[in-house]
Design a protein around this motif. Structure first.
Motif, mmCIF file in Angstrom:
data_model
loop_
_atom_site.group_PDB
_atom_site.id
_atom_site.type_symbol
_atom_site.label_atom_id
_atom_site.label_comp_id
_atom_site.label_asym_id
_atom_site.label_seq_id
_atom_site.Cartn_x
_atom_site.Cartn_y
_atom_site.Cartn_z
ATOM 1 N N GLU A 56 20.708 13.301 89.041
ATOM 2 C CA GLU A 56 19.309 13.525 88.622
ATOM 3 C C GLU A 56 18.348 12.692 89.458
ATOM 4 O O GLU A 56 17.310 13.180 89.898
ATOM 5 N N SER A 57 18.698 11.429 89.656
ATOM 6 C CA SER A 57 17.872 10.567 90.503
ATOM 7 C C SER A 57 17.843 11.119 91.927
ATOM 8 O O SER A 57 16.794 11.130 92.585
ATOM 9 N N GLY A 58 18.989 11.592 92.397
ATOM 10 C CA GLY A 58 19.077 12.165 93.738
ATOM 11 C C GLY A 58 18.163 13.366 93.912
ATOM 12 O O GLY A 58 17.556 13.551 94.974
ATOM 13 N N ALA A 59 18.038 14.186 92.862
ATOM 14 C CA ALA A 59 17.153 15.359 92.933
ATOM 15 C C ALA A 59 15.702 14.928 93.120
ATOM 16 O O ALA A 59 14.965 15.517 93.922
ATOM 17 N N THR A 60 15.310 13.873 92.417
ATOM 18 C CA THR A 60 13.941 13.366 92.526
ATOM 19 C C THR A 60 13.685 12.789 93.919
ATOM 20 O O THR A 60 12.651 13.069 94.545
ATOM 21 N N ILE A 61 14.626 11.999 94.397
ATOM 22 C CA ILE A 61 14.486 11.383 95.728
ATOM 23 C C ILE A 61 14.488 12.466 96.806
ATOM 24 O O ILE A 61 13.704 12.418 97.756
ATOM 25 N N ALA A 63 13.500 15.567 96.502
ATOM 26 C CA ALA A 63 12.213 16.279 96.453
ATOM 27 C C ALA A 63 11.124 15.512 97.195
ATOM 28 O O ALA A 63 10.283 16.108 97.860
ATOM 29 N N GLY A 64 11.150 14.191 97.124
ATOM 30 C CA GLY A 64 10.119 13.386 97.761
ATOM 31 C C GLY A 64 10.366 13.048 99.216
ATOM 32 O O GLY A 64 9.435 12.676 99.930
ATOM 33 N N ASN A 65 11.612 13.165 99.674
ATOM 34 C CA ASN A 65 11.925 12.717 101.032
ATOM 35 C C ASN A 65 12.605 13.745 101.926
ATOM 36 O O ASN A 65 12.553 13.617 103.151
ATOM 37 N N CYS A 66 13.229 14.732 101.336
ATOM 38 C CA CYS A 66 14.058 15.652 102.115
ATOM 39 C C CYS A 66 13.586 17.098 102.069
ATOM 40 O O CYS A 66 13.871 17.877 102.987
ATOM 41 N N ALA A 67 12.912 17.455 100.984
ATOM 42 C CA ALA A 67 12.570 18.862 100.750
ATOM 43 C C ALA A 67 11.636 19.448 101.806
ATOM 44 O O ALA A 67 11.630 20.664 102.004
ATOM 45 N N ALA A 68 10.878 18.618 102.489
ATOM 46 C CA ALA A 68 9.988 19.151 103.522
ATOM 47 C C ALA A 68 10.771 19.928 104.579
ATOM 48 O O ALA A 68 10.312 20.954 105.073
ATOM 49 N N CYS A 69 11.966 19.474 104.894
ATOM 50 C CA CYS A 69 12.808 20.170 105.874
ATOM 51 C C CYS A 69 13.963 20.923 105.223
ATOM 52 O O CYS A 69 14.505 21.854 105.822
ATOM 53 N N HIS A 70 14.369 20.492 104.021
ATOM 54 C CA HIS A 70 15.580 21.042 103.414
ATOM 55 C C HIS A 70 15.345 21.694 102.054
ATOM 56 O O HIS A 70 16.262 21.758 101.238
ATOM 57 N N ALA A 71 14.164 22.202 101.785
ATOM 58 C CA ALA A 71 13.889 22.849 100.497
ATOM 59 C C ALA A 71 14.883 23.982 100.256
ATOM 60 O O ALA A 71 15.182 24.758 101.161
ATOM 61 N N ILE A 124 20.152 6.488 98.668
ATOM 62 C CA ILE A 124 20.860 7.366 99.594
ATOM 63 C C ILE A 124 22.123 7.912 98.933
ATOM 64 O O ILE A 124 22.444 9.097 99.066
ATOM 65 N N GLY A 125 22.821 7.067 98.192
ATOM 66 C CA GLY A 125 24.003 7.520 97.450
ATOM 67 C C GLY A 125 23.655 8.583 96.421
ATOM 68 O O GLY A 125 24.397 9.549 96.226
ATOM 69 N N ASP A 126 22.505 8.413 95.761
ATOM 70 C CA ASP A 126 22.056 9.407 94.785
ATOM 71 C C ASP A 126 21.724 10.736 95.467
ATOM 72 O O ASP A 126 22.075 11.804 94.961
ATOM 73 N N VAL A 127 21.053 10.679 96.604
ATOM 74 C CA VAL A 127 20.741 11.902 97.350
ATOM 75 C C VAL A 127 22.038 12.588 97.783
ATOM 76 O O VAL A 127 22.175 13.819 97.660
#
Length: 142
Positions: A56-61, A63-71, A124-127
């Motif tokens: 769950e924490s990974g999903a939030t992180i 969305a804020g750091n990776c989704a721009a390229c990996h949505a 990073i582990g959560d992501v």
């Protein structure tokens, strides 16, 4: 008679310390085996504990750091290098597992920047846990 009893008792007394030492040695060896088994089990389970991220924490992180390229598990830079199972199996160094995602996110690769200085090891582990959960469950398209 006293002399003969003393002569008979002498060998028993002489070997008593050796018997005690032998029992103590067996106890020490048994303890060593138990300790070795415990360490062996810890070594086998350590990789799982080390990468047991919070999805769950990974999903939030993410969305804020990776989704721009990996949505949606996609890749806007290299379309074939998605975050789906088949692409992770084919392109991710080390294969589709959390430790490989941790390495990629921490160090970056090609056009992907390194997040090792921006995110904590725990983040990073959560992501990584989130990415692998999504890929393994075919959830990117949900």
């Amino acid at each position: 008679m006293k002399l003969s009893i003393a002569l008979l008792a002498a060998p028993a007394i002489a070997f008593a310390p050796q018997a005690q030492q032998a029992r103590a040695s067996v106890k020490v060896e048994a303890r060593k085996e138990v300790a070795a088994a415990t360490l062996g089990a810890a070594a086998l389970l350590a990789p799982f504990a080390a990468f047991a991220g919070d999805i769950e924490s990974g999903a939030t992180i993410f969305a804020g750091n990776c989704a721009a390229c990996h949505a949606g598990g996609n890749n806007v830079i290299a379309a074939e290098k998605t975050l789906r199972k088949d692409a992770l199996d084919k392109y991710l160094a080390g294969g589709r597992k959390e430790s490989s995602v941790v390495t990629q996110v921490t160090n970056g690769k090609n056009a992907m920047p390194a997040f090792g200085g921006r995110l904590s090891d725990e983040e990073i582990g959560d992501v990584a846990a989130y990415v692998i959960d999504q890929a393994n469950g075919d959830k990117w398209d949900d």
